[in-house]
Design an enzyme around this catalytic site. Structure first.
Site: not given
Length: 155
Positions: A53, A60, A75-77, A94-95
């Site tokens: 937060c 969070d 994407v390479e994981s 969060h957004e």
């Protein structure tokens, strides 16, 4: 195996890599899509995503589901995992976390389509769910529901 493959430019896979201190420092890597031209959906699930937060510094937690229909790139994981881990000490709402992740992946991959669902656990008694997507889902690809139930607490 040949030294010159679609994986030869990767720096993180197969070697020790420290967790980046911030999302800005994190390096997302991509590889050529060996099935380019074939419509399909890729899903990554991070059920224990963590950030801080920005006001209190308290942790969070979220369950993230990332779906994308690749174009030229995947994407390479491992780099994705390290990028997501870099949020552990990052303060943002969060957004912002959810949309930032989606936009970084779009910038890197230039996918045909991408969506991310951030299902955040309650803080202050209110769960927050954040959704970002690049447009309408392609009609010729099976894209399953994200399957994360609404938060019910003990109910």
């Amino acid at each position: 195996m040949s030294e010159n493959t679609i994986y030869s430019g990767l720096k993180q896979l197969g070697s020790h890599t420290d967790i980046p201190l911030t999302p800005e420092e994190a390096v997302l890597e991509r590889v050529a899509n060996p099935q380019e031209g074939t419509p399909y959906c890729v899903r990554f699930t991070a059920p224990e995503f963590t950030s801080l937060c920005p006001m209190t510094g308290q942790p969070d937690f979220a369950h993230l589901v990332i779906d994308y229909v690749p174009g030229k790139w995947l994407v390479e994981s491992k780099s994705l995992k390290l990028f997501l881990f870099s949020f552990r000490n990052h303060g943002a709402f969060h957004e912002d976390c959810t949309v930032t992740i989606g936009k970084r992946l779009v910038d890197l991959l230039e996918p045909e389509w991408l969506r991310i669902g951030g299902y955040w656990y309650p803080r202050g008694g209110i769960p927050i769910d954040v959704f970002y997507q690049t447009g309408a889902a392609p009609l010729n690809v099976w894209i399953p529901e994200q399957g994360v139930a609404n938060y019910r607490g003990r109910g």
